[in-house]
Scaffold this active site. Structure first.
Site, PDB file in Angstrom:
ATOM      1  N   HIS A 155      47.165  42.134  29.246  1.00  0.00           N
ATOM      2  CA  HIS A 155      46.026  42.094  28.319  1.00  0.00           C
ATOM      3  C   HIS A 155      44.927  41.172  28.821  1.00  0.00           C
ATOM      4  O   HIS A 155      45.200  40.066  29.302  1.00  0.00           O
ATOM      5  CB  HIS A 155      46.506  41.615  26.941  1.00  0.00           C
ATOM      6  CG  HIS A 155      45.395  41.415  25.952  1.00  0.00           C
ATOM      7  ND1 HIS A 155      44.571  42.434  25.524  1.00  0.00           N
ATOM      8  CD2 HIS A 155      44.963  40.301  25.302  1.00  0.00           C
ATOM      9  CE1 HIS A 155      43.694  41.965  24.660  1.00  0.00           C
ATOM     10  NE2 HIS A 155      43.906  40.678  24.513  1.00  0.00           N
ATOM     11  N   SER A 156      43.671  41.643  28.734  1.00  0.00           N
ATOM     12  CA  SER A 156      42.495  40.817  28.992  1.00  0.00           C
ATOM     13  C   SER A 156      42.569  40.149  30.378  1.00  0.00           C
ATOM     14  O   SER A 156      42.621  40.821  31.394  1.00  0.00           O
ATOM     15  CB  SER A 156      42.360  39.779  27.868  1.00  0.00           C
ATOM     16  OG  SER A 156      41.133  39.117  27.928  1.00  0.00           O
ATOM     17  N   TYR A 157      42.619  38.802  30.422  1.00  0.00           N
ATOM     18  CA  TYR A 157      42.680  38.105  31.711  1.00  0.00           C
ATOM     19  C   TYR A 157      43.987  38.375  32.443  1.00  0.00           C
ATOM     20  O   TYR A 157      44.063  38.235  33.659  1.00  0.00           O
ATOM     21  CB  TYR A 157      42.513  36.593  31.494  1.00  0.00           C
ATOM     22  CG  TYR A 157      42.115  35.849  32.750  1.00  0.00           C
ATOM     23  CD1 TYR A 157      40.773  35.704  33.093  1.00  0.00           C
ATOM     24  CD2 TYR A 157      43.070  35.293  33.593  1.00  0.00           C
ATOM     25  CE1 TYR A 157      40.403  35.021  34.242  1.00  0.00           C
ATOM     26  CE2 TYR A 157      42.703  34.613  34.752  1.00  0.00           C
ATOM     27  CZ  TYR A 157      41.370  34.488  35.066  1.00  0.00           C
ATOM     28  OH  TYR A 157      41.002  33.819  36.215  1.00  0.00           O
TER      29      TYR A 157
END
Length: 401
Positions: free
Chosen positions: A277-279
């Site tokens: 997720h995300s980073y």
């Protein structure tokens, strides 16, 4: 005192004028009434008078109401510190759930750490390294979240299902996966600075001695001017700390590579899957850059949820981009229905809607689609046909979960 300050140069006069203006707008008596309470908070959920109910929602023990951020009006900093203190308790609570409810074990990093050095940890199922079939690796995003979490905000304001990785872990175990939960934000420990260290850090400077002396004099005078109303403004001074980084785990990228080298690459699973997720997506792409051949050989499919990776900024090579197009899918925040194809300006993996415009909800909303994507990937691998995350209708034709 003001008269003495006005004898200084233009800079001092300007500072004096600014200080006068500030003081003219400060009602000291009113500030005395609104002194910030001590930054001291309970160390348990019960101490905060909150508990997670049977639906996994955080509720007040007495009123049954959701968490209230503005517990004290006009004291934003104090409310924020209270929220952060609660967040730390919730982090420990999630760790307990990973061990007691998901039956994962906590593994210390570095694997050869000595007693005196800073340490991190990950969580894994008992069969993570010996499961011959499937292994699921979970990587959260950047910030305050720790192992087992997608978003602290969701855990506090929504529920455990949407904010934690627990649904993924339970579903994975039910479907015969081994599980490894990374902890990429646990990069250092904080220790309080000694007086000598504080003095040393303030003394170290490349500025000429004369300029440094002049700056020190200004700073001392400024401090004197502020001291007489400091107690009324009452910003509680927090201790000065320093960070001691964890060996080989000093960043999310380092952590992902370390866990790959010491655990994932050593596992027996024929099919390794990632949810990032995300980073966490950026960390996975960096892992690919550093361990391209190994990742291609071991990883069957990767589900990204609103990943912030960038193939140009990360200087991703053509062969990796081609592999990502065939083996990755990014569920992004979008107003479109779940699994609808979303155009991308970047030449990497397909992008489809997560069915929500909220970044932090993308992992939860795409949850059923992710596991179907993995199932299709295994079938495609076994039949030597690559999975296609989008169809002609621009929707993934999955049955309802």
């Amino acid at each position: 005192m003001m008269a003495q300050l006005q004898q200084g140069g233009p800079d001092e006069k300007e500072k004096t004028t600014a200080l006068k203006d500030l003081l003219s707008r400060i009602d000291l008596d009113e500030l005395m009434k609104k002194d910030e309470p001590p930054l001291e908070f309970p160390d348990t959920l019960e101490g905060f008078e909150y508990i997670f109910n049977e639906k996994g929602q955080l509720r007040h023990i007495k009123t049954g109401e959701p968490f209230v951020f503005n517990y004290r009006e006009d004291l934003h900093r104090w409310n924020q510190k209270r929220y952060e203190a609660l967040g730390e308790i919730i982090t420990k609570y999630i760790y307990e759930l990973l061990q007691n409810e998901c039956h994962l074990k906590k593994v210390t990093l570095p694997v050869d750490a000595v007693e005196t050095e800073p340490k991190s940890f990950i969580f894994m199922s008992e069969d993570a390294l010996v499961n011959p079939d499937k292994l699921l690796v979970l990587i959260h995003g950047n910030g305050v979240v720790r192992a087992g979490q997608w978003a602290r905000r969701l855990i506090i304001n929504e529920d455990l299902d949407s904010g934690t990785q627990i649904p993924y872990i339970k579903r994975a175990v039910e479907e015969g996966y081994g599980v490894i939960v990374l902890n990429p934000n646990e990069n250092y420990i904080e220790v309080e600075k000694t007086k000598a260290q504080i003095q040393l850090s303030s003394d170290i400077s490349d500025e000429p001695a004369e300029k440094r002396e002049r700056k020190d004099k200004i700073q001392k005078e400024t401090k004197k001017r502020r001291d007489f109303y400091e107690k009324y403004r009452n910003p509680q001074k927090e201790k000065e700390t320093m960070q001691i980084y964890i060996r080989d785990n000093g960043s999310p990228e380092e952590h992902a590579i370390y866990v790959w080298d010491h655990f994932i690459s050593q596992s027996a699973a024929e099919n390794v899957f990632f949810v990032a997720h995300s980073y966490g997506g950026l960390a996975f792409v960096e892992l690919m850059i550093q361990r391209e051949a190994e990742v291609k050989n071991r990883v069957t499919a990767v589900a990204l949820t609103d990943s912030v990776h960038n193939v140009w900024h990360q200087e991703v090579g053509k062969t990796i981009r081609e592999w990502m197009r065939e083996n990755c899918c990014n569920w992004v925040s979008s107003s479109e229905p779940l699994d609808t194809s979303v155009e991308s300006m970047l030449p990497d993996c397909p992008r489809v809607s997560a069915g929500t415009e909220r970044h932090e909800l993308t992992s939860w909303k795409s949850f059923p689609s992710v596991f179907r994507f993995f199932s299709e990937a295994v079938k495609a691998k076994n039949s030597l046909v690559k999975p296609t995350p989008t169809r002609r209708s621009n929707r993934i034709k999955y049955e309802e979960f």
